[in-house]
Scaffold this motif. Structure first.
Motif, short mmCIF file in Angstrom:
data_model
loop_
_atom_site.label_atom_id
_atom_site.label_comp_id
_atom_site.label_asym_id
_atom_site.label_seq_id
_atom_site.Cartn_x
_atom_site.Cartn_y
_atom_site.Cartn_z
N ASN A 14 -18.93 -24.41 22.78
CA ASN A 14 -18.36 -25.50 21.98
C ASN A 14 -19.20 -25.61 20.72
O ASN A 14 -20.34 -25.43 20.92
CB ASN A 14 -18.07 -26.67 22.60
CG ASN A 14 -16.93 -26.76 23.65
OD1 ASN A 14 -15.80 -26.94 23.12
ND2 ASN A 14 -17.01 -26.85 24.88
N GLN A 15 -18.51 -25.85 19.69
CA GLN A 15 -19.21 -26.32 18.47
C GLN A 15 -19.81 -28.00 19.05
O GLN A 15 -18.89 -28.46 19.35
CB GLN A 15 -18.43 -26.49 17.20
CG GLN A 15 -19.02 -26.96 16.09
CD GLN A 15 -18.25 -27.23 14.76
OE1 GLN A 15 -17.26 -26.42 14.85
NE2 GLN A 15 -18.39 -28.15 13.92
N GLU A 17 -20.83 -31.66 18.97
CA GLU A 17 -20.53 -32.93 18.15
C GLU A 17 -21.54 -34.02 18.48
O GLU A 17 -22.25 -33.89 19.60
CB GLU A 17 -19.01 -33.44 18.39
CG GLU A 17 -18.14 -32.34 18.41
CD GLU A 17 -16.73 -32.91 18.55
OE1 GLU A 17 -16.77 -33.64 19.66
OE2 GLU A 17 -15.76 -32.36 18.31
N GLY A 244 -11.22 -31.27 12.59
CA GLY A 244 -11.73 -31.39 13.84
C GLY A 244 -10.88 -31.62 15.10
O GLY A 244 -9.65 -31.34 14.89
N ARG A 245 -11.26 -31.42 16.45
CA ARG A 245 -10.51 -31.34 17.26
C ARG A 245 -9.79 -32.60 17.75
O ARG A 245 -10.14 -33.86 17.37
CB ARG A 245 -11.36 -31.08 18.56
CG ARG A 245 -12.48 -32.02 18.94
CD ARG A 245 -13.23 -31.72 20.23
NE ARG A 245 -13.99 -32.82 20.54
CZ ARG A 245 -13.80 -33.90 21.55
NH1 ARG A 245 -12.77 -34.11 21.95
NH2 ARG A 245 -14.58 -34.73 21.61
N ARG A 273 -10.74 -27.65 15.08
CA ARG A 273 -12.33 -27.49 14.66
C ARG A 273 -12.43 -26.35 14.26
O ARG A 273 -11.79 -25.10 14.36
CB ARG A 273 -12.70 -27.41 16.35
CG ARG A 273 -14.25 -26.93 16.01
CD ARG A 273 -14.88 -27.16 17.61
NE ARG A 273 -15.10 -28.47 18.03
CZ ARG A 273 -15.27 -28.84 19.39
NH1 ARG A 273 -15.00 -27.86 20.35
NH2 ARG A 273 -15.45 -29.99 19.68
#
Length: 391
Positions: A14-15, A17, A244-245, A273
């Motif tokens: 995951n990126q 956050e 963004g998610r 994202r």
């Protein structure tokens, strides 16, 4: 010295956050600054090898994976507490607002915000009860407390009855790759994401506290006013990119989007994202970043945008004026008033000298924030947690 660190927010694939970004950046500095220490990273699931930040990092996977409140409780007070009893590290560093009550190991706890008190309806009832019960106890049990802003430090002191002078501040910071980009690269980004048109940018998870509903309504007001301008006016072709998610309770955001006139909906793009390289370009090429949440403990998109040479519109509440550098560093507006946000959109789109001033002020402001300095504050907290008597 052996230091245990809870790394539950270093998620694989995951990126990063918020909490994960703070954990990754500060630990990257600490691991390299202190090769004499062994850092035991405590994960709740299989980890990405990129999070083994140095040869002095030892990973441990402790079950169960913890996202539901009951599993979070089981992980910290069961799996982590048991590991601490068996291994007895010198200190436990928890950079993500959660820690362990059932241990005698000295704890250093980083608190990011008390949003559950100020926006209780933004999270589920069970998670709200978890926060309300445990966070005050975590804060009082910690040998050293760290906040991510002066606003959060004051809030923690007031809400939990703790002396503010005993709480250190270790800010977030923009990553080094957020920087201004040359005009040709900006044009390529606009060609890819906005059909070559100028755009406002929002970056963040789609959830209630981020205030996307009012931002969409404000953009609708802005476009309605622009429709009365000359067709060559600055608002006519303006886009809004939402990056963004979809996180939680995002339904009302999409309802607000559907309520916009068709022509306005056509100017709004939800990208989902994006990767770090794409995000770097999106900030640098935006006419302005518009980040107007109801509440933040820090507000990382503000400084990421400023580091990219992008003017910022943000909220006049909680930590955001502090982080943005006040009204000199950003346009501040009331996030509860779509009309106020719309006025800021119009002001920044029409006023090129204002944009230039905010770019310069933003670049100057971000010099205050450094992951290296924040890691040094965490190290001071670790040292103080080990020292006998008052720090």
């Amino acid at each position: 010295m052996h230091i245990a660190v809870t790394t539950r927010f270093l998620l694989p694939g995951n990126q990063l956050e918020g909490l994960g970004r703070y954990t990754f950046e500060t630990l990257s500095c600490l691991v390299h600054q202190h090769p004499e220490c062994t850092f035991h990273f405590l994960f709740d699931r299989f980890y990405d090898p990129r999070y083994l930040l140095g040869p002095n990092v030892v990973p441990h996977v402790l079950r169960p994976p913890a996202r539901h409140p009951l599993l979070i409780l089981a992980w910290y007070e069961g799996a982590v507490a048991g590991w601490l009893r068996r291994h007895r590290p010198a200190v436990l560093l928890s950079p993500e607002s959660f820690t362990v009550l059932g241990t005698r190991v000295p704890r250093v706890l980083v608190l990011h915000d008390l949003a559950y008190l100020h926006r209780p309806h933004d999270v589920g009832r069970l998670m709200q009860r978890y926060y309300a019960y445990f966070l005050p106890r975590f804060a009082r049990a910690a040998a050293q407390l760290v906040a991510v802003s002066e606003a959060t430090r004051r809030d923690v002191a007031e809400q939990f009855g703790l002396p503010a002078e005993c709480i250190r501040v270790a800010y977030n910071a923009p990553a080094a790759h957020f920087r201004p980009q040359p005009p040709a690269q900006q044009a390529a980004v606009r060609a890819q994401f906005s059909g070559g048109q100028p755009y406002f940018l929002f970056v963040g998870a789609l959830q209630p506290r981020k205030n996307l509903e009012n931002l969409l309504r404000a953009f609708g007001l802005f476009k309605a006013a622009a429709a009365g301008e000359d067709l060559a006016g600055p608002g006519a072709n303006m886009q809004l990119l939402v990056v963004g998610r979809e996180a939680w309770r995002a339904g009302p955001i999409f309802e607000a989007y559907q309520q916009l006139p068709p022509a306005v909906r056509a100017a709004v793009r939800f990208t989902g994202r994006v990767g770090e390289e794409e995000l770097t370009g999106l900030y640098a090429a935006a006419l302005a970043t518009v980040y107007v949440p109801f509440f933040e403990g820090f507000g990382l998109p503000v400084v990421e945008a400023q580091a990219s040479g992008c003017p910022v519109i943000t909220s006049n509440l909680s930590s955001l004026p502090e982080v943005a550098g006040g009204s000199a560093g950003a346009l501040l507006c009331d996030p509860h008033q779509p009309a106020a946000i719309a006025r800021a959109l119009a002001q920044i789109s029409h006023d090129a000298p204002l944009r230039a001033r905010l770019r310069a002020a933003g670049l100057a402001n971000v010099a205050r924030f450094s992951w290296v300095r924040s890691a040094e504050v965490l190290w001071q907290a670790v040292q103080a947690a080990l020292a006998p008597g008052p720090a």
